[in-house]
Scaffold this motif. Structure first.
Motif, short mmCIF file in Angstrom:
data_model
loop_
_atom_site.label_atom_id
_atom_site.label_comp_id
_atom_site.label_asym_id
_atom_site.label_seq_id
_atom_site.Cartn_x
_atom_site.Cartn_y
_atom_site.Cartn_z
N PHE A 108 24.22 43.04 41.34
CA PHE A 108 25.56 43.42 40.88
C PHE A 108 25.96 44.78 41.44
O PHE A 108 27.12 45.00 41.79
CB PHE A 108 25.62 43.43 39.35
CG PHE A 108 25.40 42.07 38.74
CD1 PHE A 108 26.42 41.12 38.76
CD2 PHE A 108 24.18 41.74 38.18
CE1 PHE A 108 26.22 39.86 38.21
CE2 PHE A 108 23.97 40.49 37.63
CZ PHE A 108 24.99 39.54 37.64
N LEU B 74 29.23 45.65 44.52
CA LEU B 74 30.36 46.56 44.36
C LEU B 74 30.84 47.04 45.73
O LEU B 74 30.04 47.19 46.65
CB LEU B 74 29.94 47.78 43.53
CG LEU B 74 29.55 47.56 42.08
CD1 LEU B 74 29.00 48.86 41.48
CD2 LEU B 74 30.73 47.05 41.26
N GLY C 146 31.19 44.01 37.39
CA GLY C 146 31.75 42.71 37.75
C GLY C 146 31.45 41.68 36.67
O GLY C 146 31.81 41.87 35.51
N ASP C 147 30.75 40.60 37.04
CA ASP C 147 30.41 39.52 36.11
C ASP C 147 29.04 39.70 35.47
O ASP C 147 28.48 38.75 34.91
CB ASP C 147 30.42 38.17 36.84
CG ASP C 147 31.79 37.82 37.38
OD1 ASP C 147 32.78 38.46 36.97
OD2 ASP C 147 31.88 36.91 38.22
N GLU D 298 33.83 51.60 44.50
CA GLU D 298 33.47 51.26 43.12
C GLU D 298 32.07 51.78 42.78
O GLU D 298 31.84 52.29 41.70
CB GLU D 298 33.50 49.74 42.92
CG GLU D 298 34.88 49.14 42.97
CD GLU D 298 34.85 47.63 43.03
OE1 GLU D 298 35.80 47.03 42.51
OE2 GLU D 298 33.90 47.04 43.60
#
Length: 120
Positions: A77, A81, A34-35, A85
């Motif tokens: 993180f 998900l 992701g980020d 994912e």
């Protein structure tokens, strides 16, 4: 990985089979979730690989073994998900280093089932 070659047994033609010191180290596994910032997993040593394949090692423990001091930063993180994912990423990491991700998942499912059965 191994510093010195190890000679094990003899082949059918009498030649000594040699293991260790011949395989170059695998490139680190680099990824972003992701980020997240970029994370890097170095090739695990044999002791870590054996621990990852142990029936007593949970998936979370396995990720801690691979991510080492990056785990605390990566954990939010990872948990953000979706399950699909996460499975795709986890399989990719394990397979990159030659671990059988599906066997690990099956073993984890069996361990969860056994824990639930004992609680009843």
């Amino acid at each position: 990985m191994s510093e010195a070659p190890i000679e094990i047994g003899r082949g059918a033609n009498g030649a000594v089979k040699r293991f260790g010191g011949q395989t170059p180290a695998k490139e680190p596994y680099r990824f972003v979730l992701g980020d997240s910032p970029e994370f890097v997993i170095q090739e695990p040593d044999t002791g870590t690989m054996l621990e990852l394949q142990s029936d007593r090692t949970s998936l979370r423990q396995g990720l801690r073994l691979l991510l080492l001091d990056q785990y605390e930063t990566a954990e939010p993180f990872i948990e953000a998900l979706s399950w699909d994912e996460f499975i795709d990423w986890q399989r990719d990491v394990f397979e990159y280093f030659g671990l059988d991700a599906r066997r690990f998942e099956e073993r984890q499912a069996a361990n969860r089932f056994e824990r639930r059965r004992r609680r009843r």
